[in-house]
Design a protein around this motif. Structure first.
Motif, mmCIF file in Angstrom:
data_model
loop_
_atom_site.group_PDB
_atom_site.id
_atom_site.type_symbol
_atom_site.label_atom_id
_atom_site.label_comp_id
_atom_site.label_asym_id
_atom_site.label_seq_id
_atom_site.Cartn_x
_atom_site.Cartn_y
_atom_site.Cartn_z
ATOM 1 N N PRO A 108 -15.560 -15.463 20.412
ATOM 2 C CA PRO A 108 -15.919 -15.606 18.990
ATOM 3 C C PRO A 108 -16.184 -14.250 18.330
ATOM 4 N N VAL A 109 -15.839 -14.166 17.056
ATOM 5 C CA VAL A 109 -16.212 -12.996 16.268
ATOM 6 C C VAL A 109 -17.686 -13.156 15.961
ATOM 7 N N SER A 110 -18.489 -12.221 16.462
ATOM 8 C CA SER A 110 -19.945 -12.371 16.403
ATOM 9 C C SER A 110 -20.606 -11.028 16.116
ATOM 10 N N GLU A 111 -21.924 -11.026 16.144
ATOM 11 C CA GLU A 111 -22.670 -9.779 15.990
ATOM 12 C C GLU A 111 -22.291 -8.783 17.074
ATOM 13 N N LYS A 112 -22.084 -9.277 18.292
ATOM 14 C CA LYS A 112 -21.698 -8.403 19.401
ATOM 15 C C LYS A 112 -20.374 -7.696 19.098
ATOM 16 N N THR A 113 -19.413 -8.432 18.536
ATOM 17 C CA THR A 113 -18.124 -7.860 18.146
ATOM 18 C C THR A 113 -18.325 -6.812 17.063
ATOM 19 N N ASN A 153 -10.046 -12.629 16.044
ATOM 20 C CA ASN A 153 -9.664 -13.198 17.337
ATOM 21 C C ASN A 153 -8.415 -14.077 17.143
ATOM 22 N N GLN A 174 -10.470 -16.499 13.713
ATOM 23 C CA GLN A 174 -11.490 -16.040 12.771
ATOM 24 C C GLN A 174 -11.178 -14.584 12.426
#
Length: 147
Positions: free
Chosen positions: A96-101, A121, A124
């Motif tokens: 997932p495209v997230s804060e970590k990404t 990704n 998203q």
């Protein structure tokens, strides 16, 4: 979130040593077709064929120093003065495209100082205008490359 439509994009695929491979037109070589590479190649094709970003001003998987470590960014599109214009971080479809990404991209951004960020990704996609460092804005579409 931005929708990137990969429907009409054709990748050059072949099997090398019983492994699926894709031709990277920027690096001009065959790459193992991992899920992340699949997203990266669709993104490259979308940016160069649909958005008309100049292929000659793209760099793919180049090494940069982040702190004291060597890292590799996914894609950077340069402006006509060869300054980073857009930094692109690609992930496999199941990531997932997230804060970590975003934090990974921001680590690269400290060195590159690009005007735009793109996180994808393949399902998203998010793009931000980071030209004004004090007022970063998430966008509803990709920016037009000024020729």
């Amino acid at each position: 979130m931005i929708l990137l439509d990969f429907t009409d994009i054709q990748l050059k695929l072949q099997h090398i040593n019983e492994q699926a491979s894709v031709f990277d037109p920027i690096r001009k070589k065959w790459m193992v077709l991992t899920p992340e590479e699949h997203v990266r190649q669709y993104t490259i094709q979308y940016l160069t064929t649909i958005m008309k970003y100049p292929a000659g001003l793209l760099a793919v998987e180049k090494t940069i120093i982040v702190g004291t470590r060597s890292k590799r960014f996914d894609i950077v599109i340069y402006d006509r003065e060869h300054k980073p214009w857009m930094l692109v971080e690609c992930k496999a479809p199941e990531v997932p495209v997230s804060e970590k990404t975003l934090y990974q991209l921001l680590n690269y951004q400290r060195n590159l100082q690009s005007n735009y960020w793109l996180l994808t990704n393949g399902h998203q996609t998010f793009c931000a205008n980071a030209g004004d460092r004090e007022n970063i804005q998430w966008m509803n579409s990709l920016p037009v490359y000024q020729l």
